[in-house]
Design a protein around this motif. Structure first.
Motif, PDB file in Angstrom:
ATOM      1  N   GLY A 158       2.680  -5.088  -4.312  1.00 10.66           N
ATOM      2  CA  GLY A 158       2.809  -5.259  -2.867  1.00 10.66           C
ATOM      3  C   GLY A 158       2.359  -4.053  -2.068  1.00 10.66           C
ATOM      4  O   GLY A 158       2.473  -4.046  -0.838  1.00 10.66           O
ATOM      5  N   SER A 159       1.811  -3.041  -2.741  1.00  8.28           N
ATOM      6  CA  SER A 159       1.427  -1.837  -1.995  1.00  8.28           C
ATOM      7  C   SER A 159       0.052  -1.969  -1.337  1.00  8.28           C
ATOM      8  O   SER A 159      -0.361  -1.085  -0.597  1.00  8.28           O
TER       9      SER A 159
ATOM     10  N   GLU B 221     -11.740 -10.416   2.148  1.00  8.96           N
ATOM     11  CA  GLU B 221     -10.949 -10.305   3.370  1.00  8.96           C
ATOM     12  C   GLU B 221     -11.731  -9.417   4.315  1.00  8.96           C
ATOM     13  O   GLU B 221     -12.533  -8.592   3.868  1.00  8.96           O
TER      14      GLU B 221
ATOM     15  N   SER C 284      -4.598  -4.951  -4.215  1.00  6.17           N
ATOM     16  CA  SER C 284      -5.514  -6.102  -4.243  1.00  6.17           C
ATOM     17  C   SER C 284      -6.190  -6.279  -2.889  1.00  6.17           C
ATOM     18  O   SER C 284      -7.386  -6.578  -2.821  1.00  6.17           O
ATOM     19  N   THR C 285      -5.427  -6.093  -1.822  1.00  2.00           N
ATOM     20  CA  THR C 285      -5.998  -6.245  -0.488  1.00  2.00           C
ATOM     21  C   THR C 285      -7.136  -5.242  -0.279  1.00  2.00           C
ATOM     22  O   THR C 285      -8.174  -5.588   0.304  1.00  2.00           O
TER      23      THR C 285
ATOM     24  N   PHE D  64      -1.702  -8.815   7.797  1.00  2.00           N
ATOM     25  CA  PHE D  64      -1.563 -10.280   7.728  1.00  2.00           C
ATOM     26  C   PHE D  64      -0.452 -10.644   8.695  1.00  2.00           C
ATOM     27  O   PHE D  64       0.680 -10.227   8.502  1.00  2.00           O
TER      28      PHE D  64
END
Ligand SMILES: Nc1ncnc2c1ncn2[C@@H]1O[C@H](COP(=O)(O)OP(=O)(O)O)[C@@H](O)[C@H]1O
Ligand SMILES: [Mg+2]
Lengths: 216, 251
Positions: free
Chosen positions: B39-40, B53, B43-44, B13
């Motif tokens: 934050g690892s 995405e 989810s992405t 990102f």
């Protein structure tokens, strides 16, 4: 002129008022959606144009817009003018669509992005997502703001008198100053017509809001 | 049979590298848990796998067919029509994302009818069976706002299952729930595991992951640090980062 004749004539004018009201809503509610789509189009020039249109509609008096729609085509381009009634409908629809577009935008942008994502993962097309997931939720969210506009519209119909459309307000002003008429009482009766009309409109909108209150 | 293969997935990102060369393969009937600090990129990873995405680089294949392949310049190139691939998976969100204006039954039947064009009567019959199985038989006509968080999440699982996916992704399915409601959702997922539903589950419930998974993946900083059998990763991890992470979870 007797009281009954005056009321009868106002009632006749009220039909024109009602026609302006209904036709404006029938035109501007859907057109507002199209304007909203233009506002968020991928084409930058269209987007810019729509933004200017919205800001002009909201930034200038509707009365002036009515004059422009009725007189400008003839004065500027020598075209045959629209009928007074048709010019009124055009001006009202174009003006109210700008307001509705902004209201829709607020409603749609307040819908959580998760709704789009859930629909996308389930395989809905963009159209299905908009019409079956987003639009129904948007309607509920915008209903209170739309109600405000609709009530304003009831009163705004009287602006058509500026281009001499024979709706209720035009008739009331003519009758009130005519010799041997009921005079000021005419305005009082016209006020009652507007008030009762608005009362009915507000009641209907409240019912609609209630009908959509089955979810949060 | 291989259900999902992700190879060399990279995603940034702006300047922030979120997935750095992730490869993941899931076989039919396998239950894979993904753990890792906030934050690892967990989810992405799921969002890329479900096309919410798009990958910068790397490939995605479902049932052996490539939905995204590496183009000549190394960038990911997606198929024009991803709908056949979308049929392969379902996704259960942390925030449920049920359609609030539709009843539970309509939430479950709408996509089968509208997207898969299945007959309404058949879709409703199946939906009622599913709702019964998930303990929501008496909630079919309720609206999501009338349900508890645990019931909403079970309804959203029913909605995903109604599409008959080959693979079900879960992104922290119990993180939005009060602690006393997580059990009912975890039990439902566990039951699906027993029925050999193929699943990829991002979770912070370590005991659950250990009990239900065939494989546990530990992610940190956009890479897979360690993966293997639940006991190996969760009890005897080989990597220091995994140990650190698990320790922070015990306290
Ligand atoms: N749409 C986005 N735009 C910018 N940054 C994002 C976006 N989505 C996620 N990120 C960033 O990517 C990193 C990984 O996020 P995420 O995949 O949500 O991690 P996890 O699920 O493991 O907590 C985070 O630093 C997050 O801020
Ligand atoms: Mg996450």
């Amino acid at each position: 002129m007797t009281f009954q004749t005056m009321v009868g004539q106002l009632a006749g004018g009220f039909l024109t008022t009602l026609a302006i009201f209904v036709l404006t809503l029938l035109g501007s509610l859907p057109l507002g959606l199209a304007v909203y789509f233009g506002r968020r189009s991928r084409l930058a020039p269209l987007r810019g144009l729509v933004k200017v249109y919205i800001s002009v509609m909201r930034g200038t008096p509707l009365m002036l817009q009515l004059m422009v729609v009725y007189y400008a085509p003839n004065l500027m381009f020598g075209m045959r003018p629209l009928s007074r009634f048709a010019a009124t409908i055009v001006a009202f629809v174009v003006n109210y669509a700008a307001y509705f577009a902004e209201i829709y935008r607020g409603g749609i942008e307040s819908i959580p992005v998760g709704q789009y994502e859930a629909a996308e993962v389930l395989g809905y097309t963009k159209g299905q997502t908009f019409f079956h997931v987003i639009l129904p939720q948007m309607v509920k969210r915008v209903l209170p703001s739309v109600t405000n506009e609709v009530i304003t519209l009831v009163k705004d119909t009287s602006l058509a008198s500026v281009i001499a459309v024979v709706e209720m307000f035009t008739l009331a002003s003519r009758i009130a100053v005519a010799p041997h008429s009921p005079g000021m009482v005419t305005f009082a009766v016209a006020a009652v017509f507007y008030y009762v009309f608005n009362y009915v409109v507000a009641f209907a909108m409240e019912r609609a809001e209630k009908a959509l209150s089955y979810y949060q | 049979m291989n259900v999902l293969t992700i190879t060399g997935a990279q995603k940034s990102f702006a300047e922030l590298g979120v997935l750095k060369d992730i490869s993941l393969s899931v076989d039919e009937g396998e239950v894979v848990s993904v753990i890792g600090p906030s934050g690892s990129g967990k989810s992405t990873l799921l969002r890329c796998a479900t096309f919410l995405e798009t990958l910068d680089r790397g490939e995605i294949a479902y049932m052996g067919k490539k939905a995204a392949h590496s183009g000549p310049d190394g960038k990911s190139v997606y198929e024009k029509d991803l709908s056949p691939f979308r049929r392969c998976f379902g996704l259960v969100f942390q925030q449920f994302n049920l359609f609030p204006h539709r009843s539970v039954l309509q939430n479950v039947t709408d996509a089968p009818v509208r997207v898969q064009k299945r007959p309404r009567a058949e879709a409703e019959e199946e939906a009622r069976k599913l709702l019964g199985k998930l303990g929501l038989a008496d909630k079919a006509d309720a609206y999501p706002c009338q349900l508890s968080g645990g019931q909403q999440q079970r309804a959203s699982i029913a909605r995903a299952l109604a599409m008959k996916p080959e693979l079900l992704f879960f992104d922290e399915p119990t993180s939005a729930l009060d602690p006393e409601l997580t059990g009912e959702v975890l039990r439902v997922i566990r039951r699906l595991a027993e029925e050999k539903m193929t699943m990829v589950i991002v979770t912070h419930e370590m005991d659950f992951a250990r009990a239900v998974s065939d494989r546990v993946i530990f992610m940190d900083g956009g890479v897979i640090v360690e993966q293997g059998a639940p006991d190996d990763v969760l009890v005897n991890p080989t990597q220091e980062r995994t140990r650190q992470f698990l320790k922070s979870y015990q306290s």
